[in-house]
Design an enzyme around this catalytic site. Structure first.
Site, mmCIF file in Angstrom:
data_model
loop_
_atom_site.group_PDB
_atom_site.id
_atom_site.type_symbol
_atom_site.label_atom_id
_atom_site.label_comp_id
_atom_site.label_asym_id
_atom_site.label_seq_id
_atom_site.Cartn_x
_atom_site.Cartn_y
_atom_site.Cartn_z
ATOM 1 N N LYS A 160 10.291 74.749 57.256
ATOM 2 C CA LYS A 160 10.478 73.666 56.288
ATOM 3 C C LYS A 160 11.977 73.365 56.176
ATOM 4 C CE LYS A 160 9.240 72.328 51.524
ATOM 5 N NZ LYS A 160 8.507 72.679 50.299
ATOM 6 N N SER B 101 3.344 73.567 46.110
ATOM 7 C CA SER B 101 3.712 72.921 47.377
ATOM 8 C C SER B 101 3.348 73.656 48.657
ATOM 9 C CB SER B 101 5.211 72.640 47.393
ATOM 10 O OG SER B 101 5.478 71.488 46.645
ATOM 11 N N SER C 189 4.933 69.599 48.409
ATOM 12 C CA SER C 189 6.018 69.047 49.173
ATOM 13 C C SER C 189 6.104 69.555 50.613
ATOM 14 C CB SER C 189 7.339 69.375 48.472
ATOM 15 O OG SER C 189 7.564 70.774 48.429
HETATM 16 N N1 GLN Z 1 4.310 68.681 42.986
HETATM 17 C C1 GLN Z 1 5.126 69.502 42.169
HETATM 18 C C2 GLN Z 1 6.410 68.791 41.866
HETATM 19 O O1 GLN Z 1 6.554 67.684 42.241
HETATM 20 C C3 GLN Z 1 5.381 70.826 42.838
HETATM 21 C C4 GLN Z 1 6.352 70.735 43.956
HETATM 22 C C5 GLN Z 1 6.625 72.056 44.595
HETATM 23 O O2 GLN Z 1 5.864 73.010 44.476
HETATM 24 N N2 GLN Z 1 7.753 72.123 45.258
HETATM 25 O O3 GLN Z 1 7.283 69.295 41.243
#
Ligand code: GLN
Length: 491
Positions: free
Chosen positions: A76, A175, A151
């Protein structure tokens, strides 16, 4: 070859059936073929990957190979990787070549793994659909009109489309688990503190945790064995003895049967909010666990409903502080024209950050500001403690908690972009786990309308090996995890 998972590839490498250079080239070819359509990778650097593969082959020839030596992996783009562009999905870091390795990357390098490339992601990991990336949305290989989740959507799409055998992700509020569910993968978010955050670009430091995304629980265990470590460079890293997360999996004698396993089913996971189709698949999966000898107990997590509101105070508060370092001075994006220093900060940040990141910074500075701190931030911290207590109570009467990972299957690209709150609700089942710091997994549990759904497994602190065993048992008696998106795969 590309249909094989990491553990089988590892055996093939060990038996000299294929070299790391050949294997890496195979995946690079697939990336070249499919990435223009899927947009799963932000950066690929074949020369660099092949040089690593060559070194891995040498390491093996010298008799120093471990299970990941020569295995190509997608990383990532939140992990600083020396010599690689490391963008975190943002224009702000669009020109940032990292001068150092994150601990996770360092450990994979030491294990002889090959970096295939850096995967696309929501900007600074803020999002649930990968649409906030400066580098454009990622397409879901199961249906390219749909999002892969976020994400860690680039990692999920890459593994689902077999552009990589496995990948890393990070999970602040879901995410790893949500994109794993939307792309038919197995993903694990470890207990907070198990994997070092050093060199992992910070979003919300008290919630961020890295973990593996792969096709099987077995592969997740292999990756976690390398990822998990105590690291004095991360002050929240936990100093614990190194574990073998594969210990309960492969050997039949230690592959623990599930007889007597108590599965907690929180009423809050099984009420309104989840699509009927996903719920039916989750219930069928739980039925399968009963057949495997587990029993179910009804439990309650009464403060669950407060997890999304509490998260959207705490995460933006921490983000606003973490992102203050991006000022256009030392590295990253700097506006081309400005009047004075303050104008340079303002223009660089205005042009360098996307809309969602700015929204979070605004919310974060607001809830931390004098006069609102007690009303929002402190309250949210209290709720966080109550949520952790709910889980502690629940684990008095069950060994693992199960429910859906995501309330729906993959949604259409553009479907939720106009309504941030709808987007935030993608994580209603995952966020509480981060607030409590617990480990959680998502495993494939079936399809509806050609799109995959995920079953979420939540364990008590440090129960990763047990969770992996519970997931592995299910994967031995079902084949959902082996399904692949034919449209992309068979070309
Ligand atoms: N969707 C959540 C956010 O937008 C979690 C994102 C994540 O776990 N990095 O914050």
């Amino acid at each position: 070859m590309i249909e094989l998972n990491v553990s089988t590839l590892s055996q093939a490498l060990a038996a000299n059936k294929i070299s790391s250079v050949e294997l890496t080239q195979l995946y690079l070819d697939r990336i070249a073929q499919h990435n223009p359509n899927l947009n799963a990778f932000i950066t690929v650097d074949p020369e660099r990957s092949l040089a690593q593969a060559k070194a891995a082959d040498k390491q093996r020839a010298a008799g120093h190979a471990g299970p990941l030596t020569g295995i190509p992996l997608a990383q990532k783009d939140i992990f600083c990787s020396k010599g690689w562009l490391t963008t975190c999905g943002s224009r702000m870091l669009g020109n940032f070549v990292s001068p150092y390795d994150a601990t996770v990357i360092e450990r994979f390098n030491a294990a002889g793994a090959v970096t295939l490339g850096k995967t696309n992601m929501d900007e600074f990991a803020m999002g649930s659909s990968n649409e906030t990336s400066f580098f454009g949305p990622v397409k879901n290989p199961w249906n390219t009109a749909c999002v892969p989740g976020g994400s860690s959507g680039g990692s999920a799409a890459a593994v689902a489309a077999r552009l990589a055998p496995a990948a890393t992700g990070t999970d602040t509020g879901g995410s790893i688990r949500q994109p794993a569910a939307l792309c038919n993968l197995t993903g694990l978010k470890p207990t907070y503190g198990v994997v070092s955050r050093y060199g992992m670009i910070a979003f919300a430091s008290s919630l961020d945790q890295a973990g593996p995304m792969a096709r099987t629980a077995e592969d997740c265990a292999l990756l976690l064995n390398t990822m998990a470590s105590y690291d004095e460079r991360d002050s929240t890293s936990l100093d614990r003895p190194q574990e073998d997360y594969s210990r309960d999996l492969s050997a039949p004698a230690t592959n623990k049967p599930l007889a007597g396993l108590r599965i907690g089913l929180p009423q809050e996971f099984f009420g309104e909010g989840c699509s009927r189709e996903v719920m039916a698949l989750v219930e069928a999966a739980i039925g399968e666990y009963r057949k495997l000898g587990a029993e179910t107990v009804e439990i309650s997590l009464p403060n669950m409903k407060l997890s999304v509101p509490a998260y959207y105070v705490i995460a933006p508060a921490e983000a606003s502080s973490n992102l203050s370092r991006f000022d256009g001075v030392r590295y990253g994006y700097r506006a081309a024209e400005y009047n004075d220093l303050n104008d340079m900060y303002a223009k660089s940040r205005n042009q360098g950050f996307g809309a969602e990141v700015k929204r979070r910074i605004l919310i974060g500075t607001y809830v931390l500001s004098h006069g609102y701190y007690d009303a929002y931030y402190l309250q949210a911290q209290r709720i966080r403690r109550l949520i952790a207590r709910d889980f502690a109570d629940a684990f008095k009467c069950c060994d693992v908690i199960m429910g859906p990972t995501s309330p729906s299957t993959a949604f259409k690209i553009g479907e939720k972009t106009a309504d941030p709150v709808q987007m935030y609700l993608s994580d209603i089942y995952t966020i509480a786990v981060n607030l409590a710091g617990l480990p959680g997994m998502s495993i494939p549990c079936g399809f509806t309308d050609g799109l995959p759904a995920g079953l979420q497994l939540i364990g008590d602190y440090f129960s990763e090996a047990r969770l992996l065993n519970i997931a592995h048992r299910y994967q031995q008696s079902t084949d959902w995890h082996q399904q692949h998106p034919t449209a992309v795969f068979d070309q």
